[in-house]
Structure formats: C-alpha cells, structure tokens
Scaffold this motif. Structure first.
Motif, PDB file in Angstrom:
ATOM      1  N   LEU A  51      46.437  39.845  40.754  1.00  0.00           N
ATOM      2  CA  LEU A  51      46.005  40.586  39.387  1.00  0.00           C
ATOM      3  C   LEU A  51      45.146  42.057  39.931  1.00  0.00           C
ATOM      4  CD1 LEU A  51      44.227  37.768  37.170  1.00  0.00           C
ATOM      5  CD2 LEU A  51      46.093  39.270  36.533  1.00  0.00           C
ATOM      6  N   LEU A  55      47.971  44.246  38.499  1.00  0.00           N
ATOM      7  CA  LEU A  55      47.730  44.724  37.391  1.00  0.00           C
ATOM      8  C   LEU A  55      46.895  46.074  37.667  1.00  0.00           C
ATOM      9  CD1 LEU A  55      47.590  44.095  34.302  1.00  0.00           C
ATOM     10  CD2 LEU A  55      45.539  42.536  34.787  1.00  0.00           C
ATOM     11  N   THR A  56      46.036  46.173  38.297  1.00  0.00           N
ATOM     12  CA  THR A  56      45.309  47.306  38.511  1.00  0.00           C
ATOM     13  C   THR A  56      46.098  48.542  38.704  1.00  0.00           C
ATOM     14  OG1 THR A  56      43.355  46.291  39.359  1.00  0.00           O
ATOM     15  CG2 THR A  56      43.265  48.746  39.678  1.00  0.00           C
ATOM     16  N   GLY A  60      45.325  49.770  35.517  1.00  0.00           N
ATOM     17  CA  GLY A  60      43.934  49.961  35.902  1.00  0.00           C
ATOM     18  C   GLY A  60      43.628  51.294  36.055  1.00  0.00           C
ATOM     19  N   SER A  71      38.976  47.860  43.087  1.00  0.00           N
ATOM     20  CA  SER A  71      39.709  46.481  42.595  1.00  0.00           C
ATOM     21  C   SER A  71      41.032  46.363  43.504  1.00  0.00           C
ATOM     22  CB  SER A  71      40.060  46.609  41.238  1.00  0.00           C
ATOM     23  OG  SER A  71      39.123  46.735  40.378  1.00  0.00           O
ATOM     24  N   TYR A 124      31.905  48.072  37.369  1.00  0.00           N
ATOM     25  CA  TYR A 124      32.281  47.925  36.051  1.00  0.00           C
ATOM     26  C   TYR A 124      30.824  48.756  35.560  1.00  0.00           C
ATOM     27  CZ  TYR A 124      32.163  46.895  31.294  1.00  0.00           C
ATOM     28  OH  TYR A 124      32.187  46.901  29.886  1.00  0.00           O
ATOM     29  N   ASN A 129      35.512  50.654  34.324  1.00  0.00           N
ATOM     30  CA  ASN A 129      36.719  50.200  34.350  1.00  0.00           C
ATOM     31  C   ASN A 129      36.745  48.514  33.894  1.00  0.00           C
ATOM     32  OD1 ASN A 129      39.190  48.991  34.706  1.00  0.00           O
ATOM     33  ND2 ASN A 129      39.655  50.622  36.509  1.00  0.00           N
ATOM     34  N   LEU A 131      38.616  46.224  33.656  1.00  0.00           N
ATOM     35  CA  LEU A 131      39.107  45.093  34.455  1.00  0.00           C
ATOM     36  C   LEU A 131      38.277  44.579  35.540  1.00  0.00           C
ATOM     37  CD1 LEU A 131      43.022  46.434  35.147  1.00  0.00           C
ATOM     38  CD2 LEU A 131      42.249  44.839  33.639  1.00  0.00           C
ATOM     39  N   CYS A 132      37.345  45.651  36.010  1.00  0.00           N
ATOM     40  CA  CYS A 132      36.483  45.020  37.029  1.00  0.00           C
ATOM     41  C   CYS A 132      35.732  44.073  36.502  1.00  0.00           C
ATOM     42  CB  CYS A 132      35.596  46.199  37.299  1.00  0.00           C
ATOM     43  SG  CYS A 132      36.479  47.508  38.151  1.00  0.00           S
ATOM     44  N   VAL A 134      36.624  41.716  34.360  1.00  0.00           N
ATOM     45  CA  VAL A 134      37.514  40.498  34.328  1.00  0.00           C
ATOM     46  C   VAL A 134      37.561  39.958  35.670  1.00  0.00           C
ATOM     47  CG1 VAL A 134      39.560  39.776  33.843  1.00  0.00           C
ATOM     48  CG2 VAL A 134      38.866  41.201  32.440  1.00  0.00           C
ATOM     49  N   TYR A 135      37.847  40.873  36.699  1.00  0.00           N
ATOM     50  CA  TYR A 135      38.002  40.289  38.034  1.00  0.00           C
ATOM     51  C   TYR A 135      36.600  39.700  38.638  1.00  0.00           C
ATOM     52  CZ  TYR A 135      42.065  43.374  37.668  1.00  0.00           C
ATOM     53  OH  TYR A 135      43.214  44.248  37.469  1.00  0.00           O
TER      54      TYR A 135
END
Length: 185
Positions: A51, A55-56, A60, A71, A124, A129, A131-132, A134-135
């Motif tokens: 991910l 994904l990033t 991202g 990330s 984040y 971002n 996504l940060c 989530v990660y």
C-alpha cells in the motif's frame, strides 16, 4: 425426533460432505484459527509495504508530495524487513538489511512499526496527505500484532527470511501453478 422421522420417511440419506480443497489460502485460514500473531503481523507488514509504495505512487503523489515521499520511503523500509527474500538482487538492500537485524526481535519490530505509524500521523497533520493517516493506523495495528506475538512467545526463525515464513506452502503453490500452466484441471 421429528427431523429424524422425516429423514427416515423421505428415504434419502444425507449428502456426503465434499472434501476440503487444500490451497495456500486454506493454510492461511488454519494459521488464523491457530492464533499465530506472527503470521498476522507478517501479512500486515506485506500489505503495508504494498500500500505505502504502490498505492502512494499511483494516487498519493497528487495528494501531497512530502507525505507521498515519506510514505514511499517508509514503505520500502517495511518491505526490506518483511520481504527479505526480495532483496537478493540489490546490493544497497542487502546493506540496509544488515542494520535492520535487530528488528528480528518482535517487540522491537512492533515498537518500530508503532513509531512509523506515529511518524505518518505527524506527517498527515503537517502535510495533509490523507493516505498517511490510513498508513498510520495500519502500521500501529501491525506493530501491536508484533508486540502480542512476542508476548505469546513467537520468535523470528530462519524460515521467516523466505516466502514460507509468511505461511505460504511454497511447494503446494508451485505444484498448483505448474498444474495450471500445463492445463490440467
């Protein structure tokens, strides 16, 4: 009583159960039922790596360059820890692996992942971002799995440096792939 009488009256025997199909997925389900937190943590780490890098890279980068770069960097670090057998091709990867040997102790790896999660949470809050965050959550959960695995007495073994350490029966998987490639059903 009434159900057994109905079964006798209908004259049909219950259908025999189909034998369970053995696959790599059934191996993972078995380990899940056995409660091997080491396996959960290893798969969580692989998922985080994929991910955080793939994904990033795909989405991202448009959400904030700094968060994306952090990330991707941390995702590669997690990948080196979780997929050491993938590092045989890159000299730099092998050098980094030597310094990460201390994280074969699972409580230390758990603390590292919790710190990675916290660092992503800070990223984040500063860079935004999404996504940060989530990660951040997934890395903290993965870190907790490693700490629990350590508390349960689960330790790093030589098999953890191969795909078999992820709970995948590589012999069975190779056989299935060969049979599939040959067109045998």
């Amino acid at each position: 009583g009434q159900q057994s009488e109905m079964g006798l009256l209908s004259g049909s025997a219950p259908a025999p159960e189909a034998p369970a199909k053995e696959s790599w997925y059934s191996d993972l389900v078995k380990m899940y039922k056995e409660g091997k937190f080491k396996t959960y943590a290893r798969w969580g780490g692989v998922g985080n790596c994929l991910l955080m890098v793939v994904l990033t890279f795909l989405t991202g980068l448009s959400m904030g360059l700094i968060g994306a770069l952090v990330s991707i960097f941390l995702g590669i670090l997690v990948g080196i820890l979780e997929l050491p057998f993938c590092c045989t091709c890159f000299q730099w990867c092998q050098v980094v692996q030597k310094y990460l040997g201390v994280f074969e102790v699972y409580w230390l790896r758990g603390v590292l992942y919790i710190c990675i999660g916290l660092a992503l949470g800070v990223t984040y809050s500063v860079q935004g971002n999404i996504l940060c965050i989530v990660y951040s959550v997934t890395n903290i959960l993965d870190g907790l799995c490693y700490v629990i695995a350590h508390m349960r007495g689960e330790t790093h073994s030589a098999a953890d440096n191969s795909a078999a350490g992820l709970g995948v029966n590589t012999t069975k998987l190779k056989t299935q792939m060969a049979v599939s490639a040959m067109g045998i059903v």
